[in-house]
Design an enzyme around this catalytic site. Structure first.
Site, PDB file in Angstrom:
ATOM      1  N   SER A  85     -11.424  -0.388  -0.655  1.00 22.06           N
ATOM      2  CA  SER A  85     -10.127  -0.550   0.012  1.00 22.06           C
ATOM      3  C   SER A  85     -10.276  -0.928   1.471  1.00 22.06           C
ATOM      4  O   SER A  85      -9.351  -1.480   2.072  1.00 22.06           O
ATOM      5  CB  SER A  85      -9.328   0.755  -0.077  1.00 22.06           C
ATOM      6  OG  SER A  85      -8.776   0.946  -1.349  1.00 22.06           O
ATOM      7  N   ASN A 106     -13.645   1.944  -6.919  1.00 25.80           N
ATOM      8  CA  ASN A 106     -14.631   2.853  -6.318  1.00 25.80           C
ATOM      9  C   ASN A 106     -15.208   3.879  -7.292  1.00 25.80           C
ATOM     10  O   ASN A 106     -15.386   5.039  -6.946  1.00 25.80           O
ATOM     11  CB  ASN A 106     -13.975   3.598  -5.151  1.00 25.80           C
ATOM     12  CG  ASN A 106     -13.372   2.650  -4.150  1.00 25.80           C
ATOM     13  OD1 ASN A 106     -14.075   1.967  -3.420  1.00 25.80           O
ATOM     14  ND2 ASN A 106     -12.051   2.587  -4.130  1.00 25.80           N
ATOM     15  N   HIS A 141      -3.748   5.927   3.823  1.00 27.26           N
ATOM     16  CA  HIS A 141      -4.471   4.782   3.271  1.00 27.26           C
ATOM     17  C   HIS A 141      -3.919   3.460   3.797  1.00 27.26           C
ATOM     18  O   HIS A 141      -4.667   2.599   4.281  1.00 27.26           O
ATOM     19  CB  HIS A 141      -4.393   4.837   1.748  1.00 27.26           C
ATOM     20  CG  HIS A 141      -5.252   3.833   1.043  1.00 27.26           C
ATOM     21  ND1 HIS A 141      -4.815   2.554   0.738  1.00 27.26           N
ATOM     22  CD2 HIS A 141      -6.518   3.926   0.555  1.00 27.26           C
ATOM     23  CE1 HIS A 141      -5.773   1.914   0.098  1.00 27.26           C
ATOM     24  NE2 HIS A 141      -6.823   2.715  -0.028  1.00 27.26           N
ATOM     25  N   ASP A 179       0.830  -1.204   0.000  1.00 29.73           N
ATOM     26  CA  ASP A 179       0.000   0.000   0.000  1.00 29.73           C
ATOM     27  C   ASP A 179       0.869   1.260   0.000  1.00 29.73           C
ATOM     28  O   ASP A 179       1.954   1.265  -0.590  1.00 29.73           O
ATOM     29  CB  ASP A 179      -0.917  -0.045   1.236  1.00 29.73           C
ATOM     30  CG  ASP A 179      -2.281   0.554   0.975  1.00 29.73           C
ATOM     31  OD1 ASP A 179      -2.365   1.796   0.869  1.00 29.73           O
ATOM     32  OD2 ASP A 179      -3.252  -0.209   0.894  1.00 29.73           O
TER      33      ASP A 179
END
Length: 441
Positions: free
Chosen positions: A375, A306, A224, A181
């Site tokens: 996510s 998304n 994130h 990530d």
């Protein structure tokens, strides 16, 4: 700290709330050398006796990754034109774009002005000991409330996490989950005692071994990875997180970095890999890396994207294909009523849905934050797989993801989600039902 380029506010991902003050909401990066970033990449086979030099001579590029399974060869500008792409394709070798091909995802904007973010000085993370997260299922679920992060009680009841913790009392002990990530906030109290040894960490963006988050809270992809790792540990509190940074502060990353990170996770003994990232186009390099991972029994979870689109992002779109499909899951998001999240991508190749709205988790600055997106749904599933892998399995490892995808709540029951029939997976995550069919009692 390090940064590759300026943040792009247009790519901002929104957090819905911060539970503690924002006095540490940003970092101050310093200059850091970084690896070369080829414009194109190809995944090539490694033959007996091959070295970097022989591969570079054979393919006319620069080797950016080499192991016994495959190598990645980077190409720039004219070198791409000099390749006989048709001849390479006949050998199953694809030259593909490399730079910023993967995104953390444009997470749904759930609303909330900055004045809402600093509402209080209470810290969920005071003390930060591992025992804070993992004092046993009873203490975590005092009075039917998920006492560690009570804001997640509704989502966790939806997936029957309390019962899952009783079915998997080891709570993920000994299971290493690779979070590939934006990096994580390495000193966040939520991660004390829960990280793999520092010798195993990797940062492909900064070209070093310190996968620290970089950026400003509320801008780009900053936070994130910290959020994703925090979600995994709420579901499987005694799992171990292996942080690997492949996405920059804008939430974008290169194909060779993601592929190399998957290979690195395999080498460091990860049993579950979480990929809360995606690309709109398939990647041979990524699929080669995933195939090498799943060939060793590693379970891979990827988010669906998304954009409220009728197609899902890669590699989630290929999670049900070939031999890797027995070890992979592509996950989309639903709300607290199992209704498709407004932002969530949907398609027939989605295998499972899970809660992905307003999930509270760790944030940079030692904060508690709320994020929404596929996510967030993916690491809930990854945490569930960690719970399973921490127990004695009642099924072969190649059946674990299948059992999880087939044993859950019907998202189409009583006419729900009819516009998305068979495009949100067969089931919405129910960890109690899944674990009953996966682990020995």
């Amino acid at each position: 700290m390090k940064v590759r380029h300026l943040l792009n506010p247009a790519l901002a991902l929104c957090t819905a709330a911060l539970i503690v003050g924002c006095n540490q909401a940003s970092t101050t990066p310093t200059a850091q050398a970084e690896a070369a970033r080829p414009t194109h990449i190809m995944s090539v086979p490694v033959l007996a006796g091959d070295t970097r030099e022989t591969l570079e001579a054979r393919y006319g590029g620069t080797v950016t990754h080499l192991d016994t399974e495959f190598a990645l060869v980077g190409l720039d500008g004219g070198k791409v034109q000099a390749q006989n792409l048709q001849a390479l394709a006949a050998r199953g070798i694809v030259v593909e774009p490399n730079r910023d091909t993967f995104k953390a995802g444009a997470l749904a904007r759930m609303g909330g002005a900055r004045s809402m973010w600093a509402g209080g000085a209470r810290s969920m993370w005071a003390g930060g000991a591992r025992s804070m997260w993992a004092g046993g299922a009873r203490s975590m679920w005092a009075g039917g409330t998920y006492s560690l992060v009570p804001e997640n009680t509704t989502a966790f009841k939806q997936i029957r996490l309390e019962a899952a913790h009783l079915l998997a009392p080891k709570l993920g002990t000994g299971v290493k989950v690779a979070v590939i990530d934006t990096g994580i906030e390495l000193n966040h109290p939520a991660f004390i005692g829960s990280l793999a040894p520092a010798s195993e960490w990797k940062d492909y963006v900064g070209n070093d071994a310190v996968p620290e988050e970089v950026g400003t809270l509320g801008v780009g992809g900053y936070g994130h990875g910290t959020a994703v790792a925090g979600i995994v540990l709420q579901v499987a509190p005694l799992a171990t997180i292996l942080p690997i940074r492949v996405l920059d502060s804008d939430g974008a990353g290169d194909t060779d970095h993601v592929a190399s990170a998957i290979s690195h996770a395999v080498a460091k003994g990860a049993q579950v890999i979480n990929l809360s990232l995606g690309s709109t186009t398939p990647s041979t390099a990524i699929q080669t890396a995933i195939k090498a991972a799943t060939g060793k029994g590693i379970l891979v979870v990827a988010s669906a994207g998304n954009d409220n689109a009728r197609t899902i992002t890669y590699p989630a779109a290929q999670a049900d294909e070939g031999s890797s499909g027995d070890y992979s899951l592509g996950v989309t998001s639903v709300n607290s009523s199992h209704i498709k999240s407004t932002f969530a991508n949907y398609a027939s190749d989605v295998e499972l849905s899970a809660p992905g709205e307003n999930i509270y988790t760790a944030g940079p600055g030692g904060l508690l934050v709320a994020w929404s997106g596929t996510s967030m749904a993916a690491p809930i599933v990854a945490g569930g797989l960690a719970l399973a892998r921490g127990q004695t399995l009642a099924v072969p490892i190649h059946d674990v993801t299948k059992k999880m995808a087939e044993n859950g709540t019907d998202p189409y029951n009583n006419g729900m989600n009819q516009a998305y029939k068979d495009k949100l997976g067969k089931r919405s995550l129910d960890l109690e039902q899944a674990l009953k069919n996966i682990v020995k009692s």
